[in-house]
Design an enzyme around this catalytic site. Structure first.
Site, PDB file in Angstrom:
ATOM      1  N   LYS A 194      -6.584  -4.951  -3.230  1.00 44.27           N
ATOM      2  CA  LYS A 194      -7.197  -5.632  -2.082  1.00 44.27           C
ATOM      3  C   LYS A 194      -8.223  -4.703  -1.435  1.00 44.27           C
ATOM      4  O   LYS A 194      -7.961  -3.520  -1.243  1.00 44.27           O
ATOM      5  CB  LYS A 194      -6.125  -6.059  -1.078  1.00 44.27           C
ATOM      6  CG  LYS A 194      -5.334  -4.920  -0.456  1.00 44.27           C
ATOM      7  CD  LYS A 194      -4.239  -5.477   0.433  1.00 44.27           C
ATOM      8  CE  LYS A 194      -3.455  -4.422   1.165  1.00 44.27           C
ATOM      9  NZ  LYS A 194      -4.167  -3.669   2.178  1.00 44.27           N
ATOM     10  N   ASP A 223       0.782  -1.248   0.000  1.00 43.60           N
ATOM     11  CA  ASP A 223       0.000   0.000   0.000  1.00 43.60           C
ATOM     12  C   ASP A 223       0.817   1.304   0.000  1.00 43.60           C
ATOM     13  O   ASP A 223       0.469   2.258   0.715  1.00 43.60           O
ATOM     14  CB  ASP A 223      -0.965   0.018   1.202  1.00 43.60           C
ATOM     15  CG  ASP A 223      -1.928  -1.154   1.188  1.00 43.60           C
ATOM     16  OD1 ASP A 223      -1.924  -1.936   0.215  1.00 43.60           O
ATOM     17  OD2 ASP A 223      -2.698  -1.293   2.160  1.00 43.60           O
ATOM     18  N   CYS A 225      -2.032  -2.735   7.846  1.00 45.74           N
ATOM     19  CA  CYS A 225      -1.993  -3.643   6.680  1.00 45.74           C
ATOM     20  C   CYS A 225      -0.770  -4.555   6.668  1.00 45.74           C
ATOM     21  O   CYS A 225      -0.859  -5.698   6.214  1.00 45.74           O
ATOM     22  CB  CYS A 225      -2.107  -2.842   5.395  1.00 45.74           C
ATOM     23  SG  CYS A 225      -3.766  -2.129   5.230  1.00 45.74           S
TER      24      CYS A 225
HETATM   25  C1  C5J Z   1      -3.023   0.417   5.607  1.00 46.80           C
HETATM   26  C2  C5J Z   1      -4.820   1.560   6.741  1.00 46.80           C
HETATM   27  N1  C5J Z   1      -2.504   0.254   4.407  1.00 46.80           N
HETATM   28  N2  C5J Z   1      -4.053   1.928   7.762  1.00 46.80           N
HETATM   29  N3  C5J Z   1      -4.297   0.900   5.667  1.00 46.80           N
HETATM   30  O1  C5J Z   1      -2.380   0.177   6.624  1.00 46.80           O
HETATM   31  O2  C5J Z   1      -5.996   1.839   6.723  1.00 46.80           O
END
Ligand code: C5J
Length: 248
Positions: free
Chosen positions: A141, A36, A174
């Protein structure tokens, strides 16, 4: 659970110094997973910022992660980039996720980088510095974990991948969810401590400790220079030089 495949003939088995003990891996059976690294989490005006976070906290991950990505490419490792986000009609976004945080600008609303956390929008894209290249997997995702509602497990098993080097953001959300999912599926995970980041220094530190505690309950943790020092000698010099020039 399927047994770990026999190493390929001539496979290099490397030992990366790590906590709680050395992480042994064969680059041919190891994927670099980048979680991400999207504008929506790293740049002002995105989902992370709208949740009230200081997004600059995540930027320090970019430089060490670029070096690791460059080496992984030169070493011929599989590279998988994930992106958290939803279909434009939000059909894959649970109402609970949509309502969470009681945001004025929720998921799907128009923001400075396009619709928040929606596939195809500018904010959903991976930052330029870590842009995927041809042949690398980009995995969309809908959840926090990269295995939930995706074909990641099939992709890894089909490619004979048994080990993951996990990087990206955020450490305790994540990254953690993905490492836990991977661990339960029998994948061995090494998390690079300076290549994962959180909006909360405290959660980052504790999140890393949780992974490696109890003899490596979910996996291993090490800083990226240890990983680079262990893998670099196995890479032909010409490949490292070529990849560095491509990434600069
Ligand atoms: C991730 C989130 N990528 N913190 N998403 O950690 O919402």
């Amino acid at each position: 659970m399927p047994a770990e495949p026999e190493p390929a003939p001539g496979a290099a088995r490397l030992a990366v110094p790590a906590t709680p003990y050395a992480f042994e891996m064969d680059p041919a059976r190891t994927a670099l997973v980048i979680i991400d690294m999207q504008r929506d989490f790293l740049y002002p005006g995105g989902f992370g910022a709208l949740l009230g976070n200081d997004v600059s906290m995540l930027l320090k991950v970019v430089e060490p992660l670029q070096a690791v990505l460059c080496l992984a490419r030169a070493a011929g490792m599989a590279v998988i980039h994930t992106r958290e986000g939803h279909r434009p009609d939000l059909a894959d976004c649970p109402p609970s996720k949509l309502a969470r945080g009681r945001l004025d600008t929720p998921i799907g609303a128009e923001g400075p980088n396009g619709r928040i956390l929606i596939r195809g929008e500018e904010g959903h894209g991976i930052i330029e510095e870590l842009a995927p290249v041809e042949g690398e997997i980009v995995l969309d995702k809908p959840g926090k974990g990269a295995f939930f509602a995706t074909d990641l497990e099939h992709i890894l098993r089909n490619a004979g991948i048994t080990h993951l080097v996990v990087t990206g953001v955020t450490t305790e959300v994540c990254v953690h969810t993905t490492v836990r999912e991977a661990n339960d599926r029998g994948f061995e995970c090494l998390v690079l401590s300076d290549c994962v980041g959180s909006y909360f220094a405290e959660f980052h530190e504790v999140g890393l400790k949780m992974i490696a505690a109890q003899g490596g309950i979910f996996g291993w943790v090490t800083p990226s220079p240890e990983f680079i020092a262990a893998v670099e000698p196995s890479v032909p010099l010409s490949a490292v030089a070529r990849d560095r020039s491509l990434s600069s």
